[in-house]
Design a protein around this motif. Structure first.
Motif, PDB file in Angstrom:
ATOM      1  N   GLY A   1      41.204  51.643  34.919  1.00  0.00           N
ATOM      2  CA  GLY A   1      40.789  50.191  35.636  1.00  0.00           C
ATOM      3  C   GLY A   1      39.972  49.667  36.873  1.00  0.00           C
ATOM      4  N   ILE A   2      39.793  48.791  37.262  1.00  0.00           N
ATOM      5  CA  ILE A   2      39.288  48.078  38.507  1.00  0.00           C
ATOM      6  C   ILE A   2      39.675  46.879  38.857  1.00  0.00           C
ATOM      7  N   ARG A   3      40.853  47.188  39.518  1.00  0.00           N
ATOM      8  CA  ARG A   3      41.118  46.478  40.411  1.00  0.00           C
ATOM      9  C   ARG A   3      40.141  45.521  42.217  1.00  0.00           C
ATOM     10  N   ARG A   4      40.016  44.278  41.313  1.00  0.00           N
ATOM     11  CA  ARG A   4      39.298  43.470  41.555  1.00  0.00           C
ATOM     12  C   ARG A   4      40.453  42.484  43.762  1.00  0.00           C
ATOM     13  N   VAL A   5      39.940  42.767  44.435  1.00  0.00           N
ATOM     14  CA  VAL A   5      40.490  41.493  45.631  1.00  0.00           C
ATOM     15  C   VAL A   5      39.743  40.764  45.969  1.00  0.00           C
ATOM     16  N   VAL A   6      40.249  39.325  46.157  1.00  0.00           N
ATOM     17  CA  VAL A   6      40.062  38.434  45.643  1.00  0.00           C
ATOM     18  C   VAL A   6      40.468  37.265  47.536  1.00  0.00           C
ATOM     19  N   ASP A   7      39.554  36.899  47.940  1.00  0.00           N
ATOM     20  CA  ASP A   7      40.852  35.519  49.357  1.00  0.00           C
ATOM     21  C   ASP A   7      40.133  34.650  48.352  1.00  0.00           C
ATOM     22  N   LEU A   8      41.271  33.915  48.119  1.00  0.00           N
ATOM     23  CA  LEU A   8      40.770  32.548  47.903  1.00  0.00           C
ATOM     24  C   LEU A   8      40.449  31.828  48.958  1.00  0.00           C
ATOM     25  N   ASP A   9      39.851  30.632  48.727  1.00  0.00           N
ATOM     26  CA  ASP A   9      39.254  28.830  49.648  1.00  0.00           C
ATOM     27  C   ASP A   9      40.998  28.484  50.466  1.00  0.00           C
ATOM     28  N   ALA A  10      41.823  28.631  48.898  1.00  0.00           N
ATOM     29  CA  ALA A  10      43.065  28.069  49.398  1.00  0.00           C
ATOM     30  C   ALA A  10      43.817  28.593  50.384  1.00  0.00           C
ATOM     31  N   GLY A  11      43.542  30.058  50.622  1.00  0.00           N
ATOM     32  CA  GLY A  11      44.002  30.687  52.311  1.00  0.00           C
ATOM     33  C   GLY A  11      45.006  31.920  51.946  1.00  0.00           C
ATOM     34  N   MET A  12      44.495  32.345  51.046  1.00  0.00           N
ATOM     35  CA  MET A  12      45.647  33.849  50.245  1.00  0.00           C
ATOM     36  C   MET A  12      45.122  34.510  49.646  1.00  0.00           C
ATOM     37  N   ARG A  13      45.289  35.829  49.039  1.00  0.00           N
ATOM     38  CA  ARG A  13      44.697  36.809  48.250  1.00  0.00           C
ATOM     39  C   ARG A  13      45.175  37.570  47.584  1.00  0.00           C
ATOM     40  N   VAL A  14      44.375  37.699  46.568  1.00  0.00           N
ATOM     41  CA  VAL A  14      45.250  37.917  44.984  1.00  0.00           C
ATOM     42  C   VAL A  14      44.608  38.935  44.657  1.00  0.00           C
ATOM     43  N   THR A  15      44.812  39.656  43.866  1.00  0.00           N
ATOM     44  CA  THR A  15      44.155  41.279  43.303  1.00  0.00           C
ATOM     45  C   THR A  15      44.041  40.580  42.006  1.00  0.00           C
ATOM     46  N   VAL A  16      43.299  41.282  41.058  1.00  0.00           N
ATOM     47  CA  VAL A  16      43.162  41.220  39.479  1.00  0.00           C
ATOM     48  C   VAL A  16      42.650  42.547  39.282  1.00  0.00           C
ATOM     49  N   LEU A  17      43.065  42.814  37.841  1.00  0.00           N
ATOM     50  CA  LEU A  17      43.129  43.850  37.669  1.00  0.00           C
ATOM     51  C   LEU A  17      42.324  43.845  35.949  1.00  0.00           C
ATOM     52  N   GLU A  18      41.484  44.436  35.906  1.00  0.00           N
ATOM     53  CA  GLU A  18      40.581  44.651  35.116  1.00  0.00           C
ATOM     54  C   GLU A  18      40.387  45.724  34.279  1.00  0.00           C
ATOM     55  N   ARG A  19      40.265  45.942  33.389  1.00  0.00           N
ATOM     56  CA  ARG A  19      40.586  46.909  31.820  1.00  0.00           C
ATOM     57  C   ARG A  19      39.213  47.354  32.873  1.00  0.00           C
ATOM     58  N   ASN A  20      38.646  48.858  32.347  1.00  0.00           N
ATOM     59  CA  ASN A  20      37.734  49.732  32.460  1.00  0.00           C
ATOM     60  C   ASN A  20      37.300  49.778  31.505  1.00  0.00           C
ATOM     61  N   ASP A  21      36.153  48.772  30.744  1.00  0.00           N
ATOM     62  CA  ASP A  21      35.756  48.928  29.538  1.00  0.00           C
ATOM     63  C   ASP A  21      34.343  48.234  30.332  1.00  0.00           C
ATOM     64  N   ARG A  22      33.316  48.666  30.770  1.00  0.00           N
ATOM     65  CA  ARG A  22      32.461  48.271  31.095  1.00  0.00           C
ATOM     66  C   ARG A  22      31.688  48.777  32.740  1.00  0.00           C
ATOM     67  N   SER A  23      30.584  49.666  32.076  1.00  0.00           N
ATOM     68  CA  SER A  23      29.306  50.671  32.987  1.00  0.00           C
ATOM     69  C   SER A  23      29.267  49.815  33.800  1.00  0.00           C
ATOM     70  N   ARG A  24      29.742  48.856  34.622  1.00  0.00           N
ATOM     71  CA  ARG A  24      28.976  47.909  35.852  1.00  0.00           C
ATOM     72  C   ARG A  24      29.741  49.589  36.924  1.00  0.00           C
ATOM     73  N   ALA A  25      28.618  49.314  38.150  1.00  0.00           N
ATOM     74  CA  ALA A  25      29.590  49.874  39.463  1.00  0.00           C
ATOM     75  C   ALA A  25      30.606  49.185  39.787  1.00  0.00           C
ATOM     76  N   SER A  26      31.701  50.045  40.512  1.00  0.00           N
ATOM     77  CA  SER A  26      33.295  49.000  41.056  1.00  0.00           C
ATOM     78  C   SER A  26      32.704  47.769  42.405  1.00  0.00           C
ATOM     79  N   ASP A  27      31.196  48.711  42.796  1.00  0.00           N
ATOM     80  CA  ASP A  27      31.495  48.443  44.677  1.00  0.00           C
ATOM     81  C   ASP A  27      29.860  47.092  44.555  1.00  0.00           C
ATOM     82  N   ASP A  28      29.654  47.097  43.894  1.00  0.00           N
ATOM     83  CA  ASP A  28      28.681  46.261  43.870  1.00  0.00           C
ATOM     84  C   ASP A  28      28.335  44.873  43.912  1.00  0.00           C
ATOM     85  N   GLU A  29      29.484  43.797  43.776  1.00  0.00           N
ATOM     86  CA  GLU A  29      29.636  42.528  43.886  1.00  0.00           C
ATOM     87  C   GLU A  29      30.605  42.483  45.130  1.00  0.00           C
ATOM     88  N   ARG A  30      30.778  42.481  46.117  1.00  0.00           N
ATOM     89  CA  ARG A  30      31.389  42.431  47.235  1.00  0.00           C
ATOM     90  C   ARG A  30      30.875  40.864  47.904  1.00  0.00           C
TER      91      ARG A  30
END
Length: 344
Positions: free
Chosen positions: A294-323
């Motif tokens: 999978g790909i673990r996405r770390v997101v800083d919410l505007d509400a002031g907390m950080r969350v982790t999203v775990l996506e299945r590895n079912d797509r070919s896009r790079a894991s670091d091109d969306e920061r």
């Protein structure tokens, strides 16, 4: 409904070491034939409970029953239990067969019978072909199975396992988890397994007791512990959770109190949620971590907390091109779990 007593019944079990309370009034019943795990961090009390059941420690208070018989004050050798330790404790100068037969020898079983029973125990762990080898000639996983055969050949009613896989590397540990579950099913005896590895406990167990500060924080099936954690501690210790304090719960989830959402229950979207029963919160993607499956996405919410999203590895896009991208983290109301404060 059966009237048979449980394999183990602990009532008000307490153990103090000076001013430190290692086990704090634990009540617990473990069924016959159950694969039961005691899970928790170092110092949580799980290993002390195992040692109390084995008779290696005497309780400060409470009772221990084995199949309805009070064994609280009995010596270890007078309890129908056996223990497998992490270090195996095999005799290096003896053959595998003699190691397995040793407990029978101590009990005065005749040579021919103990050899026959030892061979059957080795067959049960699929090591009969290694009977004449010395422990040094075996792999770590094979030595662990020899230790299991030696512990079960005396036919205990309960087998206690004190982090027996902790010394193995990851791949071998995963293989031994499968082996251990099969062996327990084949033998049909009660296994009580101590571990600090939550994945190991979830993989092996019929039920799990999560220990924290000498008490059982939550008792349930692996599914119940993962999907319905009862407290912040369980949600954070068993797997990974996004924890919402009362302020963020009210603002983002629309509920009072603390809540948790597992990373795999969250999704990333370009727009806010519109489906019935869904909510979302805007934020900025700060990290993408490739973890193989999978790909673990770390997101800083505007509400002031950080969350982790775990996506299945079912797509070919790079894991670091969306920061730095603006995203909406979306979840379904049904996947939000309320956390009950301790003592309530």
């Amino acid at each position: 409904m059966s009237d048979a007593p449980p394999a183990i019944r602990l009532t008000g079990l307490t153990k103090e070491f000076g001013s430190v309370t290692a086990v704090d009034h634990v009540d617990l019943e473990i069924g016959a034939g159950e694969f039961f795990s005691m899970l928790g961090p170092s110092g949580s009390g799980k290993t002390t409970v195992l040692r109390l059941i084995a008779g290696f420690e005497q309780p400060t208070g409470g009772t221990i029953e084995l199949f309805g018989q009070d064994v609280t004050k009995k010596a270890p050798f007078d309890r129908d239990v056996n223990t497998v330790f992490q270090d195996y404790a095999l005799f290096p100068h003896m053959s595998v067969l003699d190691n397995v037969a040793y407990g029978l020898r101590v009990r005065g079983v005749k040579r021919a019978e103990r050899r026959d029973r030892a061979m059957k125990a080795l067959e049960a762990v699929r090591l009969a072909q290694y009977a004449e080898r010395k422990p040094a000639q075996l792999s770590g996983g094979q030595r662990q199975r020899v230790a299991l055969a030696r512990a079960t050949v005396v036919e205990p009613k309960v087998l206690l396992l004190d982090e027996p896989l902790g010394a193995l590397d990851l791949k071998l540990r995963e293989q031994m988890q499968v082996e251990l579950k099969q062996i327990q099913r084949d033998l049909g005896i009660t296994f009580i397994f101590v571990t600090h590895d939550q994945e190991e406990a979830l993989t092996l167990s019929d039920r799990v007791a999560v220990f924290h500060d000498g008490r059982i924080e939550q008792l349930g099936t692996p599914w119940e512990l993962y999907e319905q954690p009862a407290s912040r501690f369980v949600a954070d210790f068993v797997g990974t959770s996004n924890l919402f304090d009362p302020e963020r719960s009210a603002a983002l989830i629309g509920r009072e109190g603390e809540h948790s959402i597992r990373p795999e229950k969250l999704t990333l979207n370009a727009h806010a949620a519109t489906a019935h029963g869904e909510r979302s919160a805007p934020g900025t993607l700060v990290e993408s971590i490739y973890v193989g499956s999978g790909i673990r996405r770390v997101v800083d919410l505007d509400a002031g907390m950080r969350v982790t999203v775990l996506e299945r590895n079912d797509r070919s896009r790079a894991s670091d091109d969306e920061r730095g991208d603006r995203v909406h983290v979306t979840w379904h109301d049904a996947d939000v779990v309320p956390l009950i404060p301790p003592g309530e």
